[in-house]
Design an enzyme around this catalytic site. Sequence first.
Site, short mmCIF file in Angstrom:
data_model
loop_
_atom_site.label_atom_id
_atom_site.label_comp_id
_atom_site.label_asym_id
_atom_site.label_seq_id
_atom_site.Cartn_x
_atom_site.Cartn_y
_atom_site.Cartn_z
N LEU A 1 0.74 -0.97 0.14
CA LEU A 1 0.22 0.01 -0.03
C LEU A 1 1.20 1.28 0.18
CD1 LEU A 1 -2.51 -1.07 2.06
CD2 LEU A 1 -3.27 -1.38 0.30
N PRO A 2 1.51 2.16 -1.09
CA PRO A 2 2.57 2.67 -1.63
C PRO A 2 2.06 3.86 -0.58
CG PRO A 2 1.65 2.33 -3.18
CD PRO A 2 0.49 1.41 -1.93
N CYS A 3 2.12 4.20 0.64
CA CYS A 3 2.66 5.25 1.31
C CYS A 3 3.19 6.21 1.07
CB CYS A 3 2.13 5.58 2.61
SG CYS A 3 3.89 4.10 3.59
N HIS A 4 4.58 5.63 -0.19
CA HIS A 4 5.73 6.34 -0.72
C HIS A 4 5.41 7.72 -1.52
CE1 HIS A 4 5.99 2.70 -2.33
NE2 HIS A 4 6.74 3.00 -3.27
#
Length: 176
Positions: free
Chosen positions: A143-146
Amino acid sequence: MSARSADSPRRFALDRLKTPIGIALLVTDVDGVLRALDWEDYEHRMRELLRLHYGAVDLRTQQAPAAMRTALSGYFDGDLVQLEAIAWRVAGTPFQRKVWTALAKIPAGATMSYGALAARLDMPKAVRAVGHANGSNPISVVLPCHRLIGADGSLVKYGGGLERKRWLLRHEGVEV
């Protein structure tokens, strides 16, 4: 009635995967579904997030499903779409789950500001709430919070450290 009483801890498996940016901690449930992914140097935070989301948790050392390990290794080797093959499940509030589900829809190689994500969720004034939910994301990378950045394009906050965020974005072809 559930066979598990409300007081008994939730059992999850904990595995460690070597990556170019450190040891990733993989937490999976009895179905082999990813429940958390964090970094070894942030294990305390990961355990706290698990406790907040699930109550008492019993982590047992056990290898994650081979397909999950292969997909993550593939991602770190450059096959960025491999993340889409990983089954995940989250707890959290309905708002947090809405934000986390939206994160999964930001494609590799793209970034979005917190404000743009709030607008995408039809909540343009919820920028700070989106930021808070993003910071509570239990499944880093997948879950690409980056991929969330500041309104001015700057790198802001990443639970695994800004150097990891910079590496992940560059790995995905984003110049930062």
